[in-house]
Design an enzyme around this catalytic site. Structure first.
Site: not given
Ligand code: IMP
Ligand code: MG
Length: 177
Positions: A38, A94, A97, A154, A160
């Site tokens: 990403g 990217d 979250d 994605d 992407r």
């Molecule tokens: P985290 O570990 O919850 O911070 O999530 C991180 C990963 O989840 C990111 O690197 C993305 O690959 C994926 N992700 C989280 N939110 C989104 C979104 O809105 N669209 C696409 N991918 C997301």
């Molecule tokens: Mg990712």
């Protein structure tokens, strides 16, 4: 597809981040570590906005068994990673979250390498979703809890390459099955 952040807004903000990073690390050199896949587009644009001696390296993180909105089991791959000992490292992804991916990578890098410093930069931060006790150091845009695609992000490995950040319609999601 509904456009949430335009190509021009991203372009302007990424330039600002590059300038900020160049000021903050002035007189030093930087090792940028991109989280595959990403971070690809942000990394390519951001490094061209940074005026410092700079190296690029990659790690891989992916989650299995997750759904569109919940992360599954996280697995990381450090086989592409350069030696970071004594380096000023900026980890790029990217989106922040829940923050679990970056949290996990930070602790792995701290435990296995001895970087001089370790900070994080992301294009997007879903502030309402944060589940970890820290924040990303450099953030392009804070966004509400929408599922977004484009500029590296994605859905089922699609979208992407969009030059903007978009909120996909149900038809866009169906098309990417
Ligand atoms: P985290 O570990 O919850 O911070 O999530 C991180 C990963 O989840 C990111 O690197 C993305 O690959 C994926 N992700 C989280 N939110 C989104 C979104 O809105 N669209 C696409 N991918 C997301
Ligand atoms: Mg990712």
């Amino acid at each position: 597809m509904q456009v949430l952040i335009t190509e021009q807004q991203i372009h302007d903000r990424v330039r600002e981040l590059g300038q900020q990073i160049s000021e903050d690390y002035a007189g030093r050199s930087l090792t940028v570590v991109g989280v595959l896949t990403g971070s690809l587009v942000l990394l390519a644009d951001l490094i061209r906005a940074i005026s410092l001696p700079l190296r690029v390296s990659f790690v891989s993180a992916s989650s299995y068994g997750g759904t569109r909105t919940t992360a599954g089991e996280l697995s990381t791959d450090r086989s592409l990673l350069a030696d970071l000992s004594g380096r000023d490292v900026l980890l790029i992804d990217d989106i922040f979250d829940t923050g679990r991916t970056i949290s996990r990578l930070l602790s792995e890098l701290q435990a296995t390498q001895q970087p001089a410093s370790l900070k994080t930069a992301v294009l997007l931060w879903k502030t309402e979703r944060t589940e970890v006790p820290f924040q990303p150091d450099y953030v392009g845009f804070q966004i509400p809890d929408h599922f977004v695609v484009g500029y590296g992000l994605d859905y089922n490995e699609q979208y992407r390459q969009l030059p903007y950040i978009g909120i996909p319609d149900p038809e866009d999601l169906a098309r990417a099955m």
